[in-house]
Design a protein around this motif. Structure first.
Motif, PDB file in Angstrom:
ATOM      1  N   GLU A 110       0.992  -1.179   0.108  1.00 26.45           N
ATOM      2  CA  GLU A 110       0.016  -0.138  -0.043  1.00 26.45           C
ATOM      3  C   GLU A 110       0.948   0.969  -0.008  1.00 26.45           C
ATOM      4  O   GLU A 110       1.605   1.316   0.951  1.00 26.45           O
ATOM      5  N   GLU A 111       0.619   1.967  -0.975  1.00 30.07           N
ATOM      6  CA  GLU A 111       1.719   3.379  -1.210  1.00 30.07           C
ATOM      7  C   GLU A 111       1.473   4.059  -0.083  1.00 30.07           C
ATOM      8  O   GLU A 111       2.687   4.585   0.504  1.00 30.07           O
ATOM      9  N   ARG A 112       0.588   4.788   0.454  1.00 27.40           N
ATOM     10  CA  ARG A 112       0.364   5.641   1.362  1.00 27.40           C
ATOM     11  C   ARG A 112       1.086   4.937   2.726  1.00 27.40           C
ATOM     12  O   ARG A 112       1.862   5.812   3.468  1.00 27.40           O
ATOM     13  N   GLN A 113       0.961   3.817   3.133  1.00 23.03           N
ATOM     14  CA  GLN A 113       1.591   3.074   4.219  1.00 23.03           C
ATOM     15  C   GLN A 113       3.220   3.079   4.046  1.00 23.03           C
ATOM     16  O   GLN A 113       3.725   3.262   4.947  1.00 23.03           O
ATOM     17  N   LYS A 114       3.416   2.960   2.838  1.00 23.26           N
ATOM     18  CA  LYS A 114       5.055   2.644   2.586  1.00 23.26           C
ATOM     19  C   LYS A 114       5.506   4.310   2.665  1.00 23.26           C
ATOM     20  O   LYS A 114       6.594   4.253   3.378  1.00 23.26           O
TER      21      LYS A 114
END
Length: 352
Positions: free
Chosen positions: A142-146
């Motif tokens: 997940e991009e935002r979590q990354k």
């Protein structure tokens, strides 16, 4: 002993040490390095200088931009002897280094930068303690979590590492924006700088993924001012256009102008002759004169080029960006150029 290391001293004596385990071997090496290595302040300065070690021929601030368009920048390797010599010069006294277009090509300098991060700063810029966490973060789907995890890791880095990493990624972001000219996309840069920054053999592609993420999410990860970044990119485009226009104009002009310049005073033994191309600035001429005389300058020395009119007993310092050729062509019989320290600057600095 199964694990050994050697220490070579200034007195040219070689000592070999042995330990029972790899862990204790590493601990001993770090302890000895801590005692014999420069102070933390010096190390921080060196790391900052590494980050500021940009692809440019000093002192022109525009030249980093001009080299961004070099095809295959960072992918190509320079001459090993030149990069080794340049790296040694920077590590010895970075502030005194003057890169010269005739002596150092773009690939020599770009390869020196890669070697600096891989060989000369000890541990990785991501630090030995958490660099594995950076690699694991690249696998978060997940991009935002990354991005949030990258930001946490970035905040945990020492101050000097944060400044260095941000400046380097800013530079690489600008490089990939000109991929239509230099052929260096985000992916190509990641392939080069992943193993370089993590100091690995390149077998693990997670290192490249980290660098690719840092470039792609540069604005969010480093809380970059988008207006300031746009201004920087607009300046890059303007400088490239100006460079192209100057190249066309220079090709239409006659050859280089041969002139006489004096060092410190007008005497026969202080006289130097050199070629002055149409694009040469006052600062470039100053650096050229100091280089030809092999004069070692100090950081606080304010050397510059003066236009002197003997009849009027007048002189004026040239602005460092001022083109020298038009001035030479307008000099009278009683006028000349001299390179010397600008004492007026030293006086002014006393009151700042």
């Amino acid at each position: 002993f199964e694990h050994t290391f050697e220490v070579f001293t200034d007195s040219e004596r070689l000592f070999m040490f042995g330990t029972d385990s790899a862990q204790s071997n590493k601990a001993w090496v770090k302890s000895i390095a801590k005692v014999t290595h420069p102070s933390q302040r010096q190390r921080d300065q060196e790391l900052n200088l590494g980050c500021a070690f940009r692809i440019e021929w000093k002192p022109l601030p525009a030249n980093e931009t001009l080299c961004l368009t070099s095809e295959g920048i960072y992918r190509k390797s320079g001459q090993k002897s030149k990069t080794t010599n340049l790296l040694e010069m920077f590590l010895k006294d970075a502030r005194s280094v003057r890169l010269r277009e005739g002596d150092h090509q773009v690939d020599d300098v770009s390869n020196t930068l890669k070697r600096f991060f891989r060989e000369s700063i000890g541990e990785s810029v991501f630090t030995d303690q958490v660099y594995q966490d950076w690699l694991h973060t690249s696998m978060i789907p997940e991009e935002r979590q990354k991005i949030l995890q990258y930001q946490k890791l970035f905040a945990c880095l020492p101050k000097v590492n944060r400044a260095t990493l941000k400046a380097l990624i800013n530079h690489l972001y600008c490089v990939q924006r000109l991929s239509d000219k230099n052929q260096m996309t985000v992916h190509n840069l990641a392939i080069v700088f992943g193993p370089t920054l993590f100091q690995t053999d390149g077998q693990d592609n997670k290192a490249g993924r980290v660098v690719e993420d840092l470039i792609n999410h540069f604005i969010d990860l480093f809380n970059v001012d988008e207006l300031q970044l746009k201004k920087q990119l607009d300046e890059i485009v303007s400088i490239i256009k100006l460079r192209d226009a100057c190249l066309v104009q220079s090709s239409q002009n006659a050859g280089d102008f041969i002139c006489t310049v004096y060092l410190e005073e007008k005497k026969s033994d202080c006289e130097l002759s050199l070629k002055v191309p149409a694009t040469m600035t006052a600062q470039e001429l100053t650096d050229e004169i100091l280089y030809l005389r092999k004069l070692i300058t100090k950081e606080k020395d304010n050397w510059c080029c003066f236009e002197v009119i003997e009849r009027e007993e007048m002189e004026r310092p040239l602005h460092y960006t001022e083109k020298v050729l038009p001035i030479l062509q307008s000099l009278g019989a009683d006028s000349y150029l001299v390179v010397k320290k600008n004492m007026a600057i030293d006086t002014m600095l006393m009151y700042l």
